[in-house]
Design an enzyme around this catalytic site. Structure first.
Site, short mmCIF file in Angstrom:
data_model
loop_
_atom_site.label_atom_id
_atom_site.label_comp_id
_atom_site.label_asym_id
_atom_site.label_seq_id
_atom_site.Cartn_x
_atom_site.Cartn_y
_atom_site.Cartn_z
N ASP A 30 0.80 -1.33 -0.03
CA ASP A 30 -0.15 0.01 0.14
C ASP A 30 0.95 1.38 -0.04
OD1 ASP A 30 -3.09 0.53 1.02
OD2 ASP A 30 -1.68 2.18 1.20
N HIS A 99 -10.48 -5.20 -3.37
CA HIS A 99 -8.92 -5.57 -2.81
C HIS A 99 -9.03 -6.00 -1.30
CE1 HIS A 99 -9.92 -1.18 -2.61
NE2 HIS A 99 -9.09 -1.33 -1.42
P1 5GP Z 1 -9.85 1.37 0.16
O1 5GP Z 1 -10.20 2.67 1.11
O2 5GP Z 1 -10.15 1.51 -1.26
O3 5GP Z 1 -10.10 0.23 0.74
O4 5GP Z 1 -8.29 1.51 0.03
C1 5GP Z 1 -7.54 1.83 -1.06
C2 5GP Z 1 -6.17 1.75 -0.64
O5 5GP Z 1 -5.30 2.10 -1.72
C3 5GP Z 1 -5.54 2.92 0.37
O6 5GP Z 1 -5.13 2.12 1.61
C4 5GP Z 1 -4.52 3.62 -0.27
O7 5GP Z 1 -3.46 4.03 0.46
C5 5GP Z 1 -4.13 2.76 -1.46
N1 5GP Z 1 -3.68 3.37 -2.91
C6 5GP Z 1 -4.11 4.36 -3.34
N2 5GP Z 1 -3.44 4.70 -4.56
C7 5GP Z 1 -2.59 3.86 -4.58
C8 5GP Z 1 -1.49 3.71 -5.61
O8 5GP Z 1 -1.32 4.43 -6.43
N3 5GP Z 1 -0.45 2.79 -5.18
C9 5GP Z 1 -0.60 1.78 -4.11
N4 5GP Z 1 0.36 0.91 -4.01
N5 5GP Z 1 -1.56 2.14 -3.23
C10 5GP Z 1 -2.55 2.85 -3.57
#
Ligand code: 5GP
Ligand code: ZN
Length: 112
Positions: A30, A99
Site C-alpha cells: 500500500d 482489494h
Molecule cells: P480502500 O479505502 O479503497 O479500501 O483503500 C484503497 C487503498 O489503496 C488505500 O489504503 C490507499 O493507500 C491505497 N492506494 C491508493 N492509491 C494507490 C497507489 O497508487 N498505489 C498503491 N500501492 N496504493 C494505493
C-alpha cells in the site's frame, strides 16, 4: 484503456512495489501504509467490490483467501495478521476495484 487505478497497476502502466503475482492475483505494498506491513491483494479481473462478486468468482475468491496466510508468513507475520475489505462508499472504499488489505506488525491499527 481502463480508467481504474488498480487495473493500471496490474497492466504495469503505473508502478507498484510488487510482493507476489500469479495468473489470478497481484499483491503489492500500500502506498500509504497503516501498519508495519500493509499489502493490497487485488484480483487481476476487474471486480468493483464484494457487491459485484458472482458465483463464477468462487474459485478466485477461494484462491485469494487461501493465499493470504502464505503471504503473511512470507512477510514475517508469524503471530497473525489482519485483513480488511472496504465495500462501497459507506464501507470506506476509495478505489473501486476489489482489494483485500493485509496488515500486520507492531503498529496494527484499530477499526476506527
Ligand atoms: P480502500 O479505502 O479503497 O479500501 O483503500 C484503497 C487503498 O489503496 C488505500 O489504503 C490507499 O493507500 C491505497 N492506494 C491508493 N492509491 C494507490 C497507489 O497508487 N498505489 C498503491 N500501492 N496504493 C494505493
Ligand atoms: Zn480495475
Amino acid at each position: 484503456m481502463s480508467e481504474c487505478l488498480f487495473c493500471k497497476i496490474i497492466a504495469g502502466e503505473i508502478p507498484s512495489d510488487k510482493i507476489y503475482e500469479d495468473e489470478q492475483v497481484l499483491v503489492f505494498n500500500d502506498i500509504n501504509p497503516k501498519a508495519d506491513v500493509h499489502l493490497l491483494m487485488v484480483p487481476k479481473k476487474h471486480i468493483v467490490s464484494l457487491n459485484e462478486v458472482g458465483t463464477e468468482d468462487d474459485p478466485l475468491m477461494a484462491h485469494m483467501l487461501r493465499l493470504l496466510p502464505e503471504i503473511a508468513k512470507n512477510q514475517g507475520l508469524k503471530d497473525g495478521f489482519r485483513t480488511i475489505i472496504n465495500t462501497g462508499q459507506g464501507g470506506g472504499q476509495i478505489i473501486f476495484h476489489l482489494h483485500i488489505h493485509l496488515l500486520g506488525g507492531s503498529k496494527l491499527p484499530g477499526f476506527d
